[in-house]
Design an enzyme around this catalytic site. Structure first.
Site, mmCIF file in Angstrom:
data_model
loop_
_atom_site.group_PDB
_atom_site.id
_atom_site.type_symbol
_atom_site.label_atom_id
_atom_site.label_comp_id
_atom_site.label_asym_id
_atom_site.label_seq_id
_atom_site.Cartn_x
_atom_site.Cartn_y
_atom_site.Cartn_z
ATOM 1 N N ASN A 13 -3.474 -5.959 -11.292
ATOM 2 C CA ASN A 13 -3.848 -4.745 -10.583
ATOM 3 C C ASN A 13 -2.628 -3.866 -10.327
ATOM 4 O O ASN A 13 -2.147 -3.186 -11.212
ATOM 5 C CB ASN A 13 -4.564 -5.135 -9.277
ATOM 6 C CG ASN A 13 -5.053 -3.946 -8.480
ATOM 7 O OD1 ASN A 13 -5.183 -2.858 -9.013
ATOM 8 N ND2 ASN A 13 -5.309 -4.138 -7.213
ATOM 9 N N CYS A 14 -2.081 -3.874 -9.130
ATOM 10 C CA CYS A 14 -0.955 -3.003 -8.787
ATOM 11 C C CYS A 14 0.324 -3.824 -8.615
ATOM 12 O O CYS A 14 0.273 -5.051 -8.506
ATOM 13 C CB CYS A 14 -1.255 -2.219 -7.511
ATOM 14 S SG CYS A 14 -1.836 -3.231 -6.138
ATOM 15 N N MET A 24 2.275 -1.432 -2.797
ATOM 16 C CA MET A 24 1.967 -1.361 -4.223
ATOM 17 C C MET A 24 0.823 -0.364 -4.399
ATOM 18 O O MET A 24 -0.278 -0.602 -3.906
ATOM 19 C CB MET A 24 1.549 -2.728 -4.752
ATOM 20 C CG MET A 24 2.590 -3.806 -4.605
ATOM 21 S SD MET A 24 1.992 -5.423 -5.179
ATOM 22 C CE MET A 24 0.805 -5.855 -3.903
ATOM 23 N N CYS A 47 -1.257 2.654 -3.338
ATOM 24 C CA CYS A 47 -1.419 3.494 -2.147
ATOM 25 C C CYS A 47 -1.274 2.724 -0.845
ATOM 26 O O CYS A 47 -0.774 3.253 0.138
ATOM 27 C CB CYS A 47 -2.763 4.213 -2.190
ATOM 28 S SG CYS A 47 -4.199 3.172 -1.870
ATOM 29 N N SER A 88 -1.494 -1.312 -0.704
ATOM 30 C CA SER A 88 -1.514 -2.775 -0.848
ATOM 31 C C SER A 88 -0.130 -3.350 -0.559
ATOM 32 O O SER A 88 0.813 -3.109 -1.311
ATOM 33 C CB SER A 88 -1.957 -3.146 -2.268
ATOM 34 O OG SER A 88 -2.008 -4.538 -2.427
ATOM 35 N N ASN A 120 -0.238 -7.617 -7.427
ATOM 36 C CA ASN A 120 -1.556 -7.988 -6.912
ATOM 37 C C ASN A 120 -2.468 -8.262 -8.100
ATOM 38 O O ASN A 120 -2.414 -7.562 -9.109
ATOM 39 C CB ASN A 120 -2.130 -6.864 -6.051
ATOM 40 C CG ASN A 120 -3.525 -7.170 -5.531
ATOM 41 O OD1 ASN A 120 -4.525 -6.839 -6.169
ATOM 42 N ND2 ASN A 120 -3.600 -7.796 -4.379
ATOM 43 N N TYR A 154 -7.509 -6.720 2.850
ATOM 44 C CA TYR A 154 -7.172 -5.400 2.307
ATOM 45 C C TYR A 154 -8.162 -4.374 2.834
ATOM 46 O O TYR A 154 -9.370 -4.511 2.628
ATOM 47 C CB TYR A 154 -7.237 -5.483 0.779
ATOM 48 C CG TYR A 154 -6.960 -4.219 0.021
ATOM 49 C CD1 TYR A 154 -5.656 -3.761 -0.150
ATOM 50 C CD2 TYR A 154 -7.991 -3.502 -0.571
ATOM 51 C CE1 TYR A 154 -5.395 -2.617 -0.891
ATOM 52 C CE2 TYR A 154 -7.746 -2.357 -1.308
ATOM 53 C CZ TYR A 154 -6.442 -1.919 -1.462
ATOM 54 O OH TYR A 154 -6.186 -0.784 -2.197
ATOM 55 N N GLU A 201 -12.772 4.913 -2.572
ATOM 56 C CA GLU A 201 -13.036 6.268 -3.058
ATOM 57 C C GLU A 201 -14.474 6.433 -3.523
ATOM 58 O O GLU A 201 -15.164 7.362 -3.122
ATOM 59 C CB GLU A 201 -12.067 6.615 -4.179
ATOM 60 C CG GLU A 201 -12.295 8.006 -4.735
ATOM 61 C CD GLU A 201 -11.333 8.317 -5.856
ATOM 62 O OE1 GLU A 201 -11.808 8.657 -6.940
ATOM 63 O OE2 GLU A 201 -10.117 8.216 -5.647
ATOM 64 N N GLY A 249 -6.373 6.716 -1.305
ATOM 65 C CA GLY A 249 -5.050 6.510 -0.753
ATOM 66 C C GLY A 249 -4.090 7.573 -1.219
ATOM 67 O O GLY A 249 -2.995 7.714 -0.682
#
Length: 727
Positions: free
Chosen positions: A193-194, A403, A405, A407, A426, A562, A567, A701
């Site tokens: 993910n991020c 990480m 916006c 995380s 993540n 989290y 969105e 974010g």
């Protein structure tokens, strides 16, 4: 379970049946029998056929169904057996119309479930520009060829991914009990993910992209150019945001190289040591500004393979030296200046400025002047968001850029006892639909906790599957991540990527949405000042925290809570729950759910009220959170924003600014554009042409331009509510 006089069969027998009987679902899960669900299903069919003024005795129908079940089943009953008994009872009682409606609804639901797995149906939606597909991401332009191609491949990946997931996880996602994020990328591909890119590792030791071996840069201009290339490649190798932590400190050594070159040049052409140093510093300041300006332009003109500008965040503010300070100031000045001849607000990168007592918080602190520049920037461009050093350390264990916006990584030390932040990642998010749990419980807290615990078990299975898939990747699948330094350690082709995730080095995120709506079910829509109601929401957070801590201690990964930005999820969950429960006051009637733990935007709290209310939640949701405050136009009043920042310093860890910064290029109006059904318009001249106005809102974010990118319905409704109360 509450009886609510739904049926006349004795409450004692129903309670016994609910406690002893387990229902075997289609996906193999066993859940507790709930007689109320039978009543609701029959009631729905009756209302559909006869309307609200019907004279059908629903209690009698349900009584017959319950008696049949109680007589025939002692321990387990399969879901289709319940449905068969309902259908048989309706036929026996002569309720043919209700029977037909009941089986029709069941068939329609089965067809809809199958459609979600049918690639052809999804492709047809894309061709017909279905809003749920083309507007799902506010920063993706679905008209662009490569974005359209990414959406097409995402449809295929999503259909295959649903079939790959454990059946009960896929079923829960399709029903809206949970949301398995980014199905268009994972689990079809074992993508992460991020992350926090390890720029220090890559810029000092070099890296490889494609066929090019890139050596360590010899100037800050080259360093930022390399950063842009790294960001583009990392964004194409994962599906979430990528961040640069302490970028001022990372780039300072390269700025020093510029200074040394400039000083050498000055010595060749200028007499006098003082003049030489002054020239070298001024030239280096210009080099730094040009480098940071180039980085901003490059990021905003990049397209990753997903057909979008990489979701990028730059963290800075802790550097104390001359070069670090100049980099901090250049980042802010470039953002204030704006993009292009019209000086538009840059959407990316997200800027995150660290405030630290003794460094830049107070007038006597050495970097206080940089804080003043950050305030000016935030009043004009909404960024930077700010990290409050001391509070963030209390919440997460260390101070680092999120990480993407929001995380956050927990503090983590390697085998040598060294704190490691950059180079970690993540592995994905699964979000629980909390308002649905509350609605299904019908105001019964015992039932709420029972359903809640069951759903958390599904979330755990979903997260474990995410981790399993990520661990199946090969280093060659994403060389920039695994072999060339973005994830810190550089693996060989034959190495297992799982070693970069193990021992809690990577996080898995349990998301949640709608604490406001949950409390509204139990305490009404104005519960924020009710201590009992707030304690109930905190108990929910505490229980989730206890669960993820146990999962972490039992496994290889760091499971974290989290606060989902949601969105599109703020719309999806609410829309699905409206279909299931109808319009429920202060829950589904708004047409959106409230993000995570946020104060109800419709009540227009002051920034101080909002922060004081929200400050307790991130200690449980340390894996991802942010606070936002709403302001009128602040451009001429940065001191007002500073008052909020200073108030927040010892209360929250991460704070964002929402202030009107829309700009009309026809009449030169600056402020808040008016929301309309088709987007936003200038309140002075009525201009709504994206080419001649700059409309910037927080759509997630990150910032987004809803005038240029259509917004999903729920998010638009929330912004309308926000604008209404600001005025």
């Amino acid at each position: 379970m509450q009886q609510n006089n739904c049926y006349s069969y004795t409450k004692k027998k129903i309670d016994l049946l609910n406690k002893r009987l387990l229902v075997i679902k289609r996906d193999g899960r066993k859940v507790r029998f709930d007689a109320e669900k039978i009543y609701k299903a029959i009631e729905k069919a009756v209302l559909s056929v006869f309307g609200k003024n019907h004279s059908i005795n629903i209690n009698n129908i349900v009584d017959n169904v319950i008696i049949e079940i109680a007589n025939r089943f002692k321990e387990n009953i399969k879901i289709y057996e319940i449905q068969n008994i309902v259908e048989h009872t309706l036929i026996t009682l002569g309720e043919t119309a209700i029977y037909e409606e009941y089986i029709g609804y069941r068939s329609a639901r089965d067809i809809e479930r199958e459609k979600s797995l049918d690639i052809n149906v999804a492709i047809e939606k894309l061709v017909n520009r279905d809003e749920s597909l083309v507007n799902e991401n506010a920063n993706k332009d679905s008209l662009v060829f490569n974005t359209h191609r990414d959406l097409t491949s995402g449809i295929v990946a999503k259909a295959i991914g649903l079939k790959m997931l454990p059946k009960h996880v896929a079923n829960a996602h399709q029903k809206g009990d949970i949301h398995y994020h980014d199905l268009d990328y994972s689990p079809y591909q074992p993508l992460t993910n991020c992350c926090l890119i390890d720029f220090k590792e890559m810029l000092t030791k070099g890296f490889k992209i494609g066929n090019a071996d890139v050596s360590s840069p010899k100037s800050i201009q080259t360093a930022t150019a390399q950063m842009a290339q790294i960001i583009a490649n990392v964004a194409s190798s994962q599906y979430g945001g990528c961040s640069a932590d302490r970028i001022d400190e990372v780039l300072a050594p390269f700025a020093r190289l510029n200074y040394e070159k400039n000083l050498q040049m000055a010595r060749e052409w200028i007499e006098g040591e003082e003049k030489q140093e002054r020239f070298a510093k001024e030239k280096t300041k210009k080099d730094i500004y040009d480098a940071m300006q180039s980085l901003e332009y490059e990021i905003n003109t990049l397209y990753s393979s997903q057909g979008q500008t990489p979701f990028t965040s730059l963290g800075f503010g802790l550097g104390e030296g001359y070069f670090e300070r100049e980099i901090q100031k250049a980042i802010l000045k470039v953002r204030i200046e704006g993009l292009g001849k019209e000086k538009r607000t840059a959407i990316f990168p997200k800027l995150i400025f660290v405030i630290k007592d003794g460094l830049n918080l107070k007038p006597e602190d050495p970097n206080y002047d940089v804080k003043q520049l950050a305030l000016e920037c935030s009043t004009q461009r909404m960024y930077p968001d700010v990290l409050m050093y001391d509070t963030l350390v209390k919440i997460t264990g260390s101070c680092k850029t999120p990480m993407g916006c929001r995380s956050f990584l927990p503090a983590w030390k390697d085998e040598n006892g060294e704190l490691v932040e950059s180079g970690r990642m993540n592995l994905g998010v699964v979000t629980l639909n909390l308002p649905r749990v509350a609605l299904e419980s019908r105001g019964n807290k015992e039932e709420f906790w029972h359903i809640f615990k069951e759903r958390l078990g599904i979330c755990k299975d979903a997260l474990d599957y995410r981790a399993k898939r990520c661990g199946e990747a090969k280093p060659q699948n994403a060389p920039i991540l695994y072999m060339h330094g973005a994830f810190g350690k550089r693996l060989k082709p034959e190495d297992k990527v799982k070693q970069l995730f193990d021992k809690q080095r990577a996080t898995l995120s349990l998301g949640y949405i709608g604490l406001y709506e949950v409390a509204s079910v139990f305490y009404g829509g104005n519960w924020e000042k009710n201590p009992e109601a707030k304690e109930f929401t905190l108990d929910i957070m505490k229980y989730m925290k206890e669960c993820v801590e146990k999962w972490t201690s039992d496994g290889d990964y760091w499971y974290s809570i989290y606060s989902t930005p949601s969105e599109s999820l703020t719309d999806r969950f609410c829309r699905m729950d409206t279909e299931k429960f109808g319009l429920v006051e202060n829950v589904t009637d708004k047409e959106y759910y409230t993000n995570s733990y946020h104060y109800d935007v419709r009540k227009n709290p002051t920034p101080f009220e909002k922060l004081d209310f929200e400050k307790d939640y991130p200690y449980y949701a340390s894996g991802g959170f942010i606070h936002y405050c709403e302001y009128p136009v602040l451009k001429q009043n940065p001191k007002a924003l500073e008052a909020v920042w200073d108030f927040a310093y010892d209360k929250v860890g991460y704070l964002g600014t929402n202030t009107p910064i829309d700009h009309c290029y026809k009449c030169d109006y600056e402020g808040e554009f008016e929301p309309t059904k088709k987007g936003f318009k200038c309140p002075e001249c009525g201009n709504n042409d994206p080419k001649s106005c700059d409309v910037v809102k927080r759509t997630c974010g990150y910032l987004g331009n809803p005038q240029a990118r259509p917004m999903i319905k729920g998010r638009h409704k929330e912004i309308v509510a926000r604008v209404k109360h600001l005025k």
